[in-house]
Scaffold this active site. Sequence first.
Site, PDB file in Angstrom:
ATOM      1  CG  ASP A 123      -2.344   0.272   0.934  1.00  0.00           C
ATOM      2  OD1 ASP A 123      -2.603   1.169   0.120  1.00  0.00           O
ATOM      3  OD2 ASP A 123      -3.210  -0.419   1.491  1.00  0.00           O
TER       4      ASP A 123
ATOM      5  CG  ASP B 251      -5.465   4.976   0.700  1.00  0.00           C
ATOM      6  OD1 ASP B 251      -6.388   4.169   0.845  1.00  0.00           O
ATOM      7  OD2 ASP B 251      -5.439   6.102   1.251  1.00  0.00           O
TER       8      ASP B 251
ATOM      9  CD  GLU C  64      -9.366   3.538  -1.833  1.00  0.00           C
ATOM     10  OE1 GLU C  64     -10.111   2.973  -1.013  1.00  0.00           O
ATOM     11  OE2 GLU C  64      -8.528   4.408  -1.508  1.00  0.00           O
TER      12      GLU C  64
ATOM     13  CG  HIS D  40      -8.974  -1.846   4.533  1.00  0.00           C
ATOM     14  ND1 HIS D  40      -8.807  -1.903   3.160  1.00  0.00           N
ATOM     15  CD2 HIS D  40      -8.599  -0.595   4.897  1.00  0.00           C
ATOM     16  CE1 HIS D  40      -8.357  -0.747   2.730  1.00  0.00           C
ATOM     17  NE2 HIS D  40      -8.224   0.077   3.755  1.00  0.00           N
ATOM     18  CG  ASP D  41     -11.637   1.438   3.777  1.00  0.00           C
ATOM     19  OD1 ASP D  41     -11.254   1.569   4.953  1.00  0.00           O
ATOM     20  OD2 ASP D  41     -10.987   1.852   2.802  1.00  0.00           O
TER      21      ASP D  41
END
Length: 557
Positions: free
Chosen positions: A109, A211, A280, A341-342
């Site tokens: 990430d 990200d 993303e 994870h969100d």
Amino acid sequence: MQAPSTSAGASVQPPWWRGAVIYQIYPRSFADANGDGTGDLAGISSRLDYLAELGIDAVWISPFFKSPMKDFGYDISDYRQIDPIFGTLEHFDTLLDAAHRRGIRVIIDQVLSHTSDEHAWFQASRQARTGDKADWYVWADPRPDGTPPNNWLSIFGGSAWQWESRRGQYYLHNFLPSQPDLNFHHPAVAQQVLAEVEFWLERGVDGLRLDAINFCCHDPLLRDNPPKPAHLRTGRGYAADNPYAFQFHLHDNTRPENLAFLEALRRLVDRYPSAVTLGELSCENPLEALVQYTSGTGRLHMAYNFELLVDTLSLPHIRNVIETLEARSQDCWPCWAIGNHDVRRVISRWSDGEAPQPRAKLLNAFLASLKGTICSYQGEELGLTEAELPREALQDPYGIAFWPTFKGRDGCRTPMPWTDKDAACGFSSAMPWLPIPPEHRALAVNTQMSTVDSVLNAYRTFLRWRRLHPALRFGGIRFIDSPADSLCFVRDYAGQQLLACFNFARSPCTLRLPSRTSLEVLIGHGFSRAAVDRQAVTIPACGAFFAYVGGSGFSTR
């Protein structure tokens, strides 16, 4: 360090990341090797054999860099250092080498749009309006009445501007106030960020998950965002009751200036031929942005958005999203995810009243059959449900701020249950940083590995079978009309047509076949056999069907 080797003739094959299965690891919750209750890099290394046996192609590891952890690693204070809770650079090198020896690529990430307020760059920038770092972040004077310079909002609630008395200015933060936004309009910022990325490419990583990559640039005129009607305040990764949903975010992200930085990033990454970029995107026009950010060979290799991370399963929505993207551009390569994870665990969002186990098997196979690369979030191979946590157990600042209407992201971040035998389910020898819900104990890895028809074994079976059929990895996609509560499409590749059908209903469904169509029924994928005759295919409830198509085949819609 060397990436996994490829076989002879691989140069004529599609690049490794096309059609790959990328397994997302949230390191705090995967495996704890040092017994402090928090997952770490050594813990990931200890579970690499498990990952290899899943049949995945790569892992994406959420941030493990030095951080005050106010947003659990997405607030980086040093891009080149490992946070002590996760280990050391030596631990990372060991993990990278061990993964490569097992044929697993490693994607890390990168959080480039903002840093922690504890980063040395921001500590220098906040001191005064002069100095070499003075303009490295987005600073603005207040309005005459002392209020923030415009109406931009933070995703985590409230104004996106925070006052700094030392400079007598506001700074921009699209997320937490402790996550100030870098000023990519300053050439030195972009140059330095690329140097931080190069550090990890030189170390041997195989790719970058980027990200919030559409947040790097802002409107230099700081124009207000226009209001958004109430009926449009859903989706895009945030709840309708979040004030952030009250605006069209036209000026605070996804700016055209962003593309120049992406092109510079791609030029850097292209110096490492096997490395890949995965962006993303969370924005007002996600499909348009996906095309813009990934078409051609000069920007991102691929990107994903929140269009399949919605709360409610809607088969027409899924079909519309994919068909719309295909109509806009067949040049771009998407990456699809139905969980991460969100967002709440997909089996809790999309169970639709069905028994979790068969629905989990179907969802995993469906995702792995779409055109594109897929991201599979840790625990989806087990069919883990969303954990219901009391407020006193919450760690996520997002959930704490919006409780009780939004309970945050902790429910999908609870530790992996490796065994049903001990208090921490084999995750740690200590009390885990988040509680493991009792219902996850029955879904532990050791239990599922010894159960023939478990979700885990179905996942492994399907991924092994998928490798035998290049159409499912590299082919195009076109949907065909099918009964309600089902989705059917054809994957075209190298002159072959592979029919894939998924029945989400609680009862069998029947797909009528066009005349002069022949089917070579495929087996070995793990789903019960469908009933096939010359006129129709009857697919069991919560079942899937695959076949090569011959004859006149299926016409387009």
